[in-house]
Scaffold this motif. Structure first.
Motif, PDB file in Angstrom:
ATOM      1  N   LYS A  55     117.622 -13.382  34.020  1.00  0.00           N
ATOM      2  CA  LYS A  55     116.597 -13.447  35.056  1.00  0.00           C
ATOM      3  C   LYS A  55     115.830 -12.133  35.193  1.00  0.00           C
ATOM      4  N   MET A  56     116.517 -10.995  34.903  1.00  0.00           N
ATOM      5  CA  MET A  56     115.880  -9.678  35.000  1.00  0.00           C
ATOM      6  C   MET A  56     116.235  -8.884  33.737  1.00  0.00           C
ATOM      7  N   PRO A  57     115.526  -9.169  32.645  1.00  0.00           N
ATOM      8  CA  PRO A  57     115.885  -8.613  31.326  1.00  0.00           C
ATOM      9  C   PRO A  57     115.919  -7.091  31.238  1.00  0.00           C
ATOM     10  N   ARG A  58     115.161  -6.396  32.072  1.00  0.00           N
ATOM     11  CA  ARG A  58     115.049  -4.937  31.912  1.00  0.00           C
ATOM     12  C   ARG A  58     115.984  -4.155  32.842  1.00  0.00           C
ATOM     13  N   ARG A  97     115.244  -7.562  44.794  1.00  0.00           N
ATOM     14  CA  ARG A  97     115.422  -8.749  43.957  1.00  0.00           C
ATOM     15  C   ARG A  97     116.878  -8.892  43.500  1.00  0.00           C
ATOM     16  N   LEU A  98     117.502  -7.767  43.165  1.00  0.00           N
ATOM     17  CA  LEU A  98     118.916  -7.797  42.763  1.00  0.00           C
ATOM     18  C   LEU A  98     119.794  -8.323  43.901  1.00  0.00           C
ATOM     19  N   TYR A 114     123.143  -2.868  38.069  1.00  0.00           N
ATOM     20  CA  TYR A 114     124.020  -4.011  38.371  1.00  0.00           C
ATOM     21  C   TYR A 114     125.320  -3.539  39.002  1.00  0.00           C
ATOM     22  N   ARG A 115     125.900  -2.512  38.404  1.00  0.00           N
ATOM     23  CA  ARG A 115     127.193  -2.001  38.895  1.00  0.00           C
ATOM     24  C   ARG A 115     127.045  -1.349  40.272  1.00  0.00           C
ATOM     25  N   TYR A 119     126.766  -9.663  34.503  1.00  0.00           N
ATOM     26  CA  TYR A 119     125.628  -8.897  34.004  1.00  0.00           C
ATOM     27  C   TYR A 119     124.841  -9.721  32.973  1.00  0.00           C
ATOM     28  N   GLU A 120     125.567 -10.477  32.150  1.00  0.00           N
ATOM     29  CA  GLU A 120     124.919 -11.304  31.136  1.00  0.00           C
ATOM     30  C   GLU A 120     124.022 -12.357  31.786  1.00  0.00           C
TER      31      GLU A 120
END
Length: 264
Positions: A243-246, A224-225, A252-253, A237-238
């Motif tokens: 879209k993916m709160p958790r 999904r990422l 992300y990095r 990231y914000e």
């Protein structure tokens, strides 16, 4: 035809490159870039174009400078003295080939074509000559390591422990990961925060292009990422956590790092 060619051109007879190609390449890349950085540092010049734009090499130089107990000016002077000494011990022609490649303050390394034109030979022959000269340089350093402590440190880091350039803390995390431990298990074992171990993992992903990122992110989230990044490569990231709160910042990095390899 090959025999005829080498009867009139340089023939490489003793190259570490043949058995230690990766190590030789890594050593020379680090030596070249560090030579430029320390030369400019010696002249207190911060405005120059680095010859190596690879993030991994730039990070290595920064960490290498940090680890040295010497003041930066003292370090630059000592490094220069080692260069002078080792070049004196080399065959004069090999030393000339080596020096022709060096970039420093108000000096730019020559390309293989420029060297070939100057010597009246072919660029391919220059490549053989350079590898021979680097091989001789590495042999001199390895045989008299006490005379070249700075060069020998680079030699060790290029041909020895894969993790030798890392901090002790990151290195320990790397060894735990190699033994199959998870980030959470390592944090508990070492009595450190999960975020600290995650930062080590990000550092390893940046430094080692073959470091597997997917193992640290559940498969569904990983896919999904990547789908989100495919739609919006520069997503912050914000924006992503809407879209993916958790999703933790480390995931992300890691995706960013992995994708930077693909699109370089």
């Amino acid at each position: 035809e090959v025999e005829n060619y080498f009867s009139n051109h340089f023939y490489p007879t003793n190259l570490n490159q043949l058995t230690q190609g990766k190590e030789t390449k890594e050593f020379w890349k680090k030596v070249l870039f560090l030579t430029q950085v320390l030369s400019e540092l010696r002249y207190k010049n911060k405005r120059y174009l680095p010859i190596d734009k690879e993030f991994k090499t730039q990070l290595w130089v920064k960490e290498w400078l940090k680890r040295s107990p010497l003041d930066k000016q003292e370090l630059a002077i000592s490094y220069g003295k080692e260069w002078v000494q080792v070049l004196k011990e080399m065959d004069s022609f090999d030393a000339e080939i080596i020096v022709s490649q060096l970039t420093g303050h108000a000096k730019f390394g020559k390309t293989s074509t420029q060297i070939a034109t100057k010597l009246g030979i072919e660029p391919m022959e220059v490549a053989f000559l350079l590898q021979h000269a680097i091989s001789q340089l590495m042999d001199k350093i390895n045989n008299k390591k006490e005379s070249y402590p700075l060069f020998y440190l680079i030699y060790q880091e290029s041909s020895g422990d894969r993790y030798s350039s890392l901090s002790q803390s990151t290195k320990l995390t790397a060894h735990y990961l190699e033994n199959g431990r998870s980030i959470e298990e390592i944090a508990i074992k070492r009595k450190l925060k999960v975020n600290t171990i995650a930062e080590h993992v990000i550092e390893l992903a940046i430094i080692f292009p073959d470091f597997e990122v997917a193992r640290f992110i559940p498969r569904d989230e990983y896919e999904r990422l990547n789908a989100l990044f495919n739609r919006h490569e520069a997503i912050s990231y914000e924006e992503l956590v809407v879209k993916m709160p958790r999703v933790p910042f480390s995931w992300y990095r890691l995706i960013q790092v992995e994708r930077s390899r693909t699109f370089e």
